[in-house]
Design a protein around this motif. Structure first.
Motif, PDB file in Angstrom:
ATOM      1  N   HIS A   1       1.002  -1.252   0.111  1.00 36.05           N
ATOM      2  CA  HIS A   1      -0.009   0.146   0.065  1.00 36.05           C
ATOM      3  C   HIS A   1       0.791   1.211  -0.008  1.00 36.05           C
ATOM      4  O   HIS A   1       0.185   2.435  -0.250  1.00 36.05           O
ATOM      5  N   TYR A   2       2.074   1.229   0.411  1.00 38.97           N
ATOM      6  CA  TYR A   2       2.933   2.317   0.471  1.00 38.97           C
ATOM      7  C   TYR A   2       4.353   1.978  -0.135  1.00 38.97           C
ATOM      8  O   TYR A   2       4.697   1.079  -0.258  1.00 38.97           O
ATOM      9  N   PRO A   3       4.916   3.318  -0.619  1.00 38.42           N
ATOM     10  CA  PRO A   3       6.132   3.296  -1.221  1.00 38.42           C
ATOM     11  C   PRO A   3       7.281   2.912  -0.514  1.00 38.42           C
ATOM     12  O   PRO A   3       8.362   3.718  -0.438  1.00 38.42           O
ATOM     13  N   LEU A   4       7.233   1.891   0.400  1.00 38.44           N
ATOM     14  CA  LEU A   4       8.569   2.015   1.207  1.00 38.44           C
ATOM     15  C   LEU A   4       9.614   1.481   0.599  1.00 38.44           C
ATOM     16  O   LEU A   4       9.585   0.770  -0.314  1.00 38.44           O
ATOM     17  N   THR A   5      10.990   2.149   0.988  1.00 33.71           N
ATOM     18  CA  THR A   5      12.125   1.806   0.548  1.00 33.71           C
ATOM     19  C   THR A   5      13.082   1.346   1.379  1.00 33.71           C
ATOM     20  O   THR A   5      14.186   0.627   1.161  1.00 33.71           O
ATOM     21  N   ASP A   6      12.888   1.647   2.684  1.00 30.81           N
ATOM     22  CA  ASP A   6      13.749   1.371   3.739  1.00 30.81           C
ATOM     23  C   ASP A   6      13.182   0.917   5.221  1.00 30.81           C
ATOM     24  O   ASP A   6      12.066   1.547   5.529  1.00 30.81           O
ATOM     25  N   VAL A   7      14.098   0.064   5.789  1.00 28.99           N
ATOM     26  CA  VAL A   7      13.565  -0.163   6.979  1.00 28.99           C
ATOM     27  C   VAL A   7      14.866  -0.105   8.102  1.00 28.99           C
ATOM     28  O   VAL A   7      16.124  -0.451   7.716  1.00 28.99           O
ATOM     29  N   GLN A   8      14.582   0.707   9.065  1.00 25.47           N
ATOM     30  CA  GLN A   8      15.563   1.316  10.041  1.00 25.47           C
ATOM     31  C   GLN A   8      15.365   1.112  11.529  1.00 25.47           C
ATOM     32  O   GLN A   8      13.757   1.122  11.782  1.00 25.47           O
TER      33      GLN A   8
END
Length: 203
Positions: A143-150
């Motif tokens: 649903h969302y344009p996530l690019t990173d996990v921190q």
């Protein structure tokens, strides 16, 4: 897991008053992993939900005195047994990151989704929590344009230490890629998701 208007119907819902509108609702690219327990190292009680929903009893424990006047929230909270609670629509800005910076951008609340794991820096997390976090990440990526996990510690170094050494980034990463095998439409998104421990603020 499915998302409707920023909410997961499968999650237990506790509405928080501690949120506001995002500057750009289309700019949601970062997932931030935290840990929390109230009191520290004690699990299963109501106090985290009470804190995020603005109704905590400050007299319930001496350590809560430091929380007076604190207005914080998170989008999601994952219990030790993997149960998922949601406080703020992912479309809105929860107040979880505080003073922070990522890839040269300050105010990470503006463009991030916050997930709290029930735990602390000095204890390992449970397999059920990793499973729920991976499933939640997949749902959010749909649903969302996530690019990173921190981790919170990586976007607020020196100020925050969570999720800490007890969080196994490699276990989480492998679970994500395993789930992606069962969902070919998301395989490319997950393959491109930067799950990076300790990425420098300048990168």
């Amino acid at each position: 897991m499915s998302i409707f208007d920023g909410w997961l119907p499968s999650a237990q819902r506790y509405d928080s008053p501690h949120y506001d509108a995002r500057p750009d609702p289309a700019d949601i690219t970062l997932l931030v992993v935290h840990n929390i327990s109230l009191p520290l190292g004690r699990f299963g009680g109501p106090h985290v939900s009470d804190l995020f929903s603005g109704r905590i009893d400050y007299n319930a424990d001496p350590s809560f005195a430091d929380l007076r006047g604190l207005k914080v929230s998170s989008h999601f909270f994952i219990r030790r047994d993997g149960r998922l609670i949601q406080y703020v629509s992912a479309n809105d800005r929860a107040w979880h990151a505080g003073r922070s910076c990522f890839r040269g951008r300050e105010k990470c609340n503006d463009f991030s989704i916050g997930v709290e794991l029930e735990g602390c820096d000095f204890l390992p997390f449970e397999a059920a929590q990793y499973a729920t976090l991976a499933a939640l990440t997949m749902a959010l990526c749909r649903h969302y344009p996530l690019t990173d996990v921190q981790g919170h510690e990586h976007i607020a170094p020196g100020r925050k230490t969570d999720p800490g050494p007890g969080f196994d980034w490699e276990v989480y990463r492998k679970l994500l890629h395993k789930k992606a095998l069962d969902e070919p439409a998301l395989a490319g998104v997950i393959a491109g998701l930067h799950v990076v421990k300790g990425l420098l603020q300048s990168q």
